[in-house]
Design an enzyme around this catalytic site. Structure first.
Site, short mmCIF file in Angstrom:
data_model
loop_
_atom_site.label_atom_id
_atom_site.label_comp_id
_atom_site.label_asym_id
_atom_site.label_seq_id
_atom_site.Cartn_x
_atom_site.Cartn_y
_atom_site.Cartn_z
N HIS A 82 34.48 50.01 40.99
CA HIS A 82 35.05 48.72 41.35
C HIS A 82 34.06 47.64 40.92
CE1 HIS A 82 38.16 46.54 43.57
NE2 HIS A 82 37.21 45.68 43.90
N ASP A 161 43.56 43.79 53.60
CA ASP A 161 42.88 43.19 52.46
C ASP A 161 43.86 42.41 51.59
OD1 ASP A 161 40.57 42.75 50.74
OD2 ASP A 161 41.62 44.00 49.30
N ARG A 168 41.52 34.22 51.01
CA ARG A 168 40.14 33.85 50.60
C ARG A 168 40.19 33.09 49.29
NH1 ARG A 168 37.62 39.26 49.84
NH2 ARG A 168 35.82 38.13 49.09
N SER A 183 36.30 44.00 51.90
CA SER A 183 37.44 44.02 50.97
C SER A 183 37.34 45.22 50.04
CB SER A 183 37.44 42.70 50.17
OG SER A 183 38.26 42.80 49.04
N LYS A 187 39.54 48.98 50.53
CA LYS A 187 40.49 49.42 49.49
C LYS A 187 40.11 50.80 48.97
CE LYS A 187 40.34 45.85 46.51
NZ LYS A 187 40.06 44.62 47.19
#
Ligand code: URA
Length: 439
Positions: A82, A161, A168, A183, A187
């Protein structure tokens, strides 16, 4: 419990208890807490931070907000990567098929564009027909069939999220370490991972501009990931200029297909190099290879044999997209020919790039969202082969803006032109792509 009491506590810099955090996240997930209250808490967290215990509780509450996928039936290591977000940051599209081609299962739950940064889901949706909203069973089918699947948060997967990410973006509360950690890890945890590699971007196009803050974020991600049972490693990587050549949804997909085909422009080399490095880390964390060198060799073979491109093709077909995109990206992707030149204002050397400004300019042109419900224009973008340290003449082309809307494109050209600093000399070292590994 009332939402306003929890907001007040954080506003007044008091520590939130796990029960309060659970109450809030549950209320956000089930629509019982209004967006304005969630936004207020996000801002209070942005301004006053969270300690380690609060950050862990927030991550766990967000992780538990939906179902946790169970891929124990798939007899392969489950690993993902990620990114904390960058400009032209498109490596997921190369890494997922590449690592899947090496025998790893990659259940990738990605995000949409956030602030000035692009999102993997928006990029993928520029492939005609490609679906990123998959049910849990569809996700599992694609994963079993292809070795990787790409989807967004849904009402089932990390729903807290999904809600908070969008708020956000719209309330200037993205750059808060506890919010980024919760976040990402929520996930990734929902995807039932065993291990993950996190690309923590640092520089003028990252949410963390200074190396020290990026390192703090990397350490928090590694610690929280490990304590949620996911073997986690983070790399601090350069985001002081757009990664590769393309910034924009369709043109980034095109650049990735060119990389998978082994036919890319020299300025796209950093996308290739970073994809290879992050993939090698994933193979080592997955225990597929003992060393990074062995992993790099395996990855090179998967690229050269065409196996990685083949996985990409299979994934596109399995998720409803047009697989001919692999053979004829120009013919299949929504691209426009109308282009506008960004020229250097003066002769000299490119000494710095205000990368977030390029991201904002392309987002404002339609490549990203200014409001939650904005529609993305997949056709717009910017392509540049000029990098920090390059020598340019006055009037030389720095890059091209693509858009059908001439007046907005001209505004974008001026914004991007102003984002380049051109000096008389360039004495510093060129930015290093991978700065540090945090484990
Ligand atoms: N990527 C995410 O998924 N979340 C963030 O907050 C930042 C980057």
């Amino acid at each position: 419990m009332r939402p306003q009491d929890i907001i007040r506590k954080k506003r007044d810099r008091e520590q939130l208890l796990p029960a309060e955090i659970n109450f809030f996240v549950d209320g956000v997930t089930h629509g019982q807490i209004a967006d304005y209250q969630t936004s207020a808490l996000l801002m209070a967290i942005y301004l006053n931070g969270m300690n380690e215990a609060e950050q862990q509780s927030l991550t766990e509450a967000m992780l538990q907000s939906g179902s946790i996928l169970d891929f124990s039936g798939i007899a392969k290591p489950k690993v993902d990567k990620h990114s904390t977000g960058g400009v032209g940051d498109k490596t997921s599209l190369v890494i997922a098929p590449l690592v899947a081609a090496c025998g790893v299962c990659v259940p990738m739950i990605s995000g949409r564009g956030l602030g000035h940064t692009g999102g993997t889901l928006d990029k993928l949706e520029s492939i005609p027909g490609y679906r990123v909203s998959l049910s849990a069973s569809e996700f599992q089918n694609v994963l079993e069939q292809v070795g990787y699947a790409m989807a967004g948060q849904t009402a089932e997967l990390a729903p807290a999220d999904k809600k908070m990410y969008a708020l956000r973006d719209a309330t200037a509360t993205v750059e808060a370490i506890p919010l980024i950690v919760a976040s990402i890890i929520s996930k990734k945890g929902a995807a039932g991972l065993e291990a993950m590699v996190i690309d923590v971007k640092v520089g003028s196009g990252a949410f963390m501009r200074e190396e020290e803050r990026a390192r703090t974020l990397a350490q928090a991600l590694v610690k929280t990931g490990n304590s949620c049972g996911i073997r986690t490693r983070a790399l601090l990587t350069d985001m002081n200029q757009p990664l590769g050549c393309a910034v924009g949804n369709s043109i980034e997909v095109k650049e990735c297909i060119e990389i998978l085909r082994g036919e890319f422009a020299p300025a796209a080399q950093p996308v290739f190099d970073l994809s290879l490095e992050l993939s090698a880390q994933m193979l080592v964390l997955a225990h597929v290879d003992d060393s990074l060198d062995e992993a790099r060799q395996r990855l090179q073979r998967a690229l050269e044999s065409g196996e990685a491109l083949e996985r990409f093709r299979q994934n596109v077909a399995a998720q409803g997209g047009d697989p001919r995109v692999c053979d004829d990206p120009r013919g299949v992707l929504p691209l426009v020919s109308e282009s506008f030149i960004v020229e250097s204002r003066r002769p000299g050397y490119i000494t710095a790039v205000e990368t977030s400004e390029i991201g904002h300019a392309i987002a404002a042109l339609g490549g990203g969202r200014v409001r939650i419900d904005d529609k993305i224009d997949a056709t717009v973008g910017y392509i540049s082969e000029i990098k920090i340290g390059d020598q340019v003449t006055a009037g030389q082309t720095l890059g091209m803006v693509y858009s059908r809307d001439e007046s907005r494109a001209r505004e974008t050209v001026s914004r991007i032109q102003a984002a380049y600093q051109v000096g008389d000399e360039f004495k510093r070292d060129l930015p290093t792509l991978v700065k540090e590994v945090v484990e």
